[in-house]
Design an enzyme around this catalytic site. Sequence first.
Site, PDB file in Angstrom:
ATOM      1  N   TYR A  59       0.773  -1.277   0.003  1.00 15.64           N
ATOM      2  CA  TYR A  59      -0.109   0.129   0.177  1.00 15.64           C
ATOM      3  C   TYR A  59       0.758   1.350   0.023  1.00 15.64           C
ATOM      4  O   TYR A  59       0.518   2.582  -0.113  1.00 15.64           O
ATOM      5  CB  TYR A  59      -0.857  -0.053   1.303  1.00 15.64           C
ATOM      6  CG  TYR A  59      -2.370  -0.832   0.899  1.00 15.64           C
ATOM      7  CD1 TYR A  59      -2.521  -1.516  -0.124  1.00 15.64           C
ATOM      8  CD2 TYR A  59      -3.212  -1.178   1.884  1.00 15.64           C
ATOM      9  CE1 TYR A  59      -3.632  -2.297  -0.554  1.00 15.64           C
ATOM     10  CE2 TYR A  59      -4.411  -1.854   1.573  1.00 15.64           C
ATOM     11  CZ  TYR A  59      -4.277  -2.497   0.228  1.00 15.64           C
ATOM     12  OH  TYR A  59      -5.651  -3.208   0.162  1.00 15.64           O
ATOM     13  N   ARG A  60       2.261   1.263   0.036  1.00 14.07           N
ATOM     14  CA  ARG A  60       2.991   2.387  -0.085  1.00 14.07           C
ATOM     15  C   ARG A  60       3.086   3.436   0.728  1.00 14.07           C
ATOM     16  O   ARG A  60       3.465   4.519   0.583  1.00 14.07           O
ATOM     17  CB  ARG A  60       2.866   2.840  -1.732  1.00 14.07           C
ATOM     18  CG  ARG A  60       2.748   1.840  -2.778  1.00 14.07           C
ATOM     19  CD  ARG A  60       4.163   0.925  -2.870  1.00 14.07           C
ATOM     20  NE  ARG A  60       3.920   0.253  -4.036  1.00 14.07           N
ATOM     21  CZ  ARG A  60       4.911  -0.815  -4.406  1.00 14.07           C
ATOM     22  NH1 ARG A  60       5.579  -1.138  -3.372  1.00 14.07           N
ATOM     23  NH2 ARG A  60       4.640  -1.568  -5.360  1.00 14.07           N
ATOM     24  N   ASP A 148       9.479  -8.493   2.324  1.00 11.34           N
ATOM     25  CA  ASP A 148       9.129  -8.562   0.900  1.00 11.34           C
ATOM     26  C   ASP A 148       9.560  -7.436   0.174  1.00 11.34           C
ATOM     27  O   ASP A 148       9.406  -6.284   0.276  1.00 11.34           O
ATOM     28  CB  ASP A 148       7.562  -8.827   0.738  1.00 11.34           C
ATOM     29  CG  ASP A 148       7.326  -9.242  -0.848  1.00 11.34           C
ATOM     30  OD1 ASP A 148       7.555 -10.362  -0.915  1.00 11.34           O
ATOM     31  OD2 ASP A 148       6.674  -8.394  -1.508  1.00 11.34           O
ATOM     32  N   HIS A 175      10.438 -13.220   0.924  1.00  6.98           N
ATOM     33  CA  HIS A 175      10.491 -13.055  -0.590  1.00  6.98           C
ATOM     34  C   HIS A 175      11.962 -13.706  -0.954  1.00  6.98           C
ATOM     35  O   HIS A 175      12.871 -13.464  -0.267  1.00  6.98           O
ATOM     36  CB  HIS A 175      10.738 -11.506  -0.849  1.00  6.98           C
ATOM     37  CG  HIS A 175      11.258 -11.451  -2.334  1.00  6.98           C
ATOM     38  ND1 HIS A 175      10.328 -10.526  -3.133  1.00  6.98           N
ATOM     39  CD2 HIS A 175      12.143 -11.621  -2.875  1.00  6.98           C
ATOM     40  CE1 HIS A 175      11.140 -10.342  -4.312  1.00  6.98           C
ATOM     41  NE2 HIS A 175      12.149 -10.830  -4.291  1.00  6.98           N
ATOM     42  N   HIS A 228       5.068 -15.817  -3.178  1.00 10.35           N
ATOM     43  CA  HIS A 228       5.086 -16.089  -4.587  1.00 10.35           C
ATOM     44  C   HIS A 228       6.060 -16.803  -5.269  1.00 10.35           C
ATOM     45  O   HIS A 228       6.862 -16.635  -5.979  1.00 10.35           O
ATOM     46  CB  HIS A 228       5.344 -14.500  -5.197  1.00 10.35           C
ATOM     47  CG  HIS A 228       6.434 -13.810  -4.686  1.00 10.35           C
ATOM     48  ND1 HIS A 228       7.543 -14.158  -4.416  1.00 10.35           N
ATOM     49  CD2 HIS A 228       6.315 -12.389  -4.332  1.00 10.35           C
ATOM     50  CE1 HIS A 228       8.317 -13.142  -3.908  1.00 10.35           C
ATOM     51  NE2 HIS A 228       7.600 -11.957  -3.571  1.00 10.35           N
ATOM     52  N   ASP A 301       0.185 -10.191  -4.574  1.00 14.22           N
ATOM     53  CA  ASP A 301       1.325  -9.382  -4.616  1.00 14.22           C
ATOM     54  C   ASP A 301       1.079  -8.190  -5.255  1.00 14.22           C
ATOM     55  O   ASP A 301       1.847  -7.700  -6.121  1.00 14.22           O
ATOM     56  CB  ASP A 301       2.412 -10.102  -5.360  1.00 14.22           C
ATOM     57  CG  ASP A 301       3.710  -9.388  -5.133  1.00 14.22           C
ATOM     58  OD1 ASP A 301       3.749  -8.354  -4.377  1.00 14.22           O
ATOM     59  OD2 ASP A 301       4.788  -9.885  -5.964  1.00 14.22           O
ATOM     60  N   HIS A 305       2.592   1.175  -9.058  1.00  3.21           N
ATOM     61  CA  HIS A 305       3.254   1.999  -9.380  1.00  3.21           C
ATOM     62  C   HIS A 305       2.796   3.165 -10.210  1.00  3.21           C
ATOM     63  O   HIS A 305       1.706   2.801 -10.916  1.00  3.21           O
ATOM     64  CB  HIS A 305       4.485   1.500 -10.090  1.00  3.21           C
ATOM     65  CG  HIS A 305       5.352   0.521  -9.317  1.00  3.21           C
ATOM     66  ND1 HIS A 305       6.126   0.708  -8.250  1.00  3.21           N
ATOM     67  CD2 HIS A 305       5.341  -0.888  -9.456  1.00  3.21           C
ATOM     68  CE1 HIS A 305       6.904  -0.332  -7.970  1.00  3.21           C
ATOM     69  NE2 HIS A 305       6.391  -1.301  -8.299  1.00  3.21           N
ATOM     70  N   GLY A 320       6.798  -4.960 -10.570  1.00  3.45           N
ATOM     71  CA  GLY A 320       5.541  -5.121  -9.968  1.00  3.45           C
ATOM     72  C   GLY A 320       4.309  -4.908 -10.815  1.00  3.45           C
ATOM     73  O   GLY A 320       4.480  -4.259 -11.746  1.00  3.45           O
TER      74      GLY A 320
END
Length: 425
Positions: A59-60, A148, A175, A228, A301, A305, A320
């Site tokens: 969610y940045r 991750d 990851h 993933h 995942d 961006h 991504g």
Amino acid sequence: MTTVIKNGTAYQNGRLVKADVLIDGQKIKAIGTDLTGDKVIDAKGKLVSPGLVDVHVHYRDPGQTYKEDIRTGSEAAARGGFTTVGAMPNVTPVPNTPELMEKMVEENKKKGIVHVFQYGPITNDETTDVIPDYAALKKAGAFALSNDGHGVQTAQTMYLAMQKAKENNLIVATHAQDDSLFDHGIVNAGKTAERLNLPPVTELAETTQIARDLLLAQKTGVHYHICHVSTKTSVELVRMAKARGINVTCEVAPHHILLTDDDIPKDNGYYKMNPPLRNKEDQAALLVGLLDGTIDLIATDHAPHAKKEKQGGMKGAAFGITGSETAFSTLYTKFVKNEKVFTLEQLLSWLSDKPAKTFGLKNAGVLEPGRPADIAIFDLEHEKEIKEADFKSKGVNTPFTGHKVYGSTVMTMVDGKVVYQEGAE
């Protein structure tokens, strides 16, 4: 006031049944036939599912909110039928301390329209060998641990992290990436990398870390979850580990079973993801892994961006792909409706009760009386085109734009409240 969802096909206890769902306040009151309520939602011809659960989103927020924020990310989740998500800690600053973790948890509750659970980092800033105070992070609200976006490069660091995570009953979700083998690669090693003249990524970058970590997990007894998985060898390693009683679970991302590197038409940044799209043999092994239980669940995942970060060729693009708004419909259309690789019940399980059970989320992923009214309603009968203009996420970085799919979300409810309705502003 009570609300009844009538005439739908409900997914309950692993089965699809014709049933009404009665909601009283924030809870499901009853599931059965001929139920009545103050308000009626007609779900004739629709699928009524427990809200989907996605244990892997980005969610940045804070620090990179031009890509996504808690509000837009959770709106995207709701549009995809997800009512519970796990947010990765690769934000700025990384929540290394209980104070930062408490603030993130508070913001998730304040801004999110779905349930947003927060990961803490395995190591400070995700790239160091310093292990934070897991007990304090857990007390502050961390539900699991992950770096991750980064593999833990030092075996001793991972060994100590697993020991401390086990002491605090926290899942270590990794990851798996050995940077020395990844070696600034972009596309899976093979014919596509050669065709596009792009730096290759060997599968060993993923599989050697998984092999290392499985031995460490065996020694420590920690619940080790692999994010993933993308290769045939990864699946084989997990299958062997489970047979030996190692406490390991893993997930697969939708794009790794929907696409292969053969599907990359040109040097296009929307196809740049980490792990990269693999070959057809890997894809087939991932599907077998899902079907035989080696792979426990599906997680998107979701990695939004800004457009400028994905334009041009892959070399300059960010890694991504978004997934919250496309996961169910793309998977349903390809694997259930068209190719009949798996059943609708299996797909729903991998996207709801399995992730909830794996991560101990007791009130998520099930449609039962007494549980929170977290519900998604899907239209399986009408085809829709995936369009950028419809996305709730700030990120539109997906190669699935333009695809025609079935299984669009009609409505999503969280704690009995409608948080997404198709066609509503």
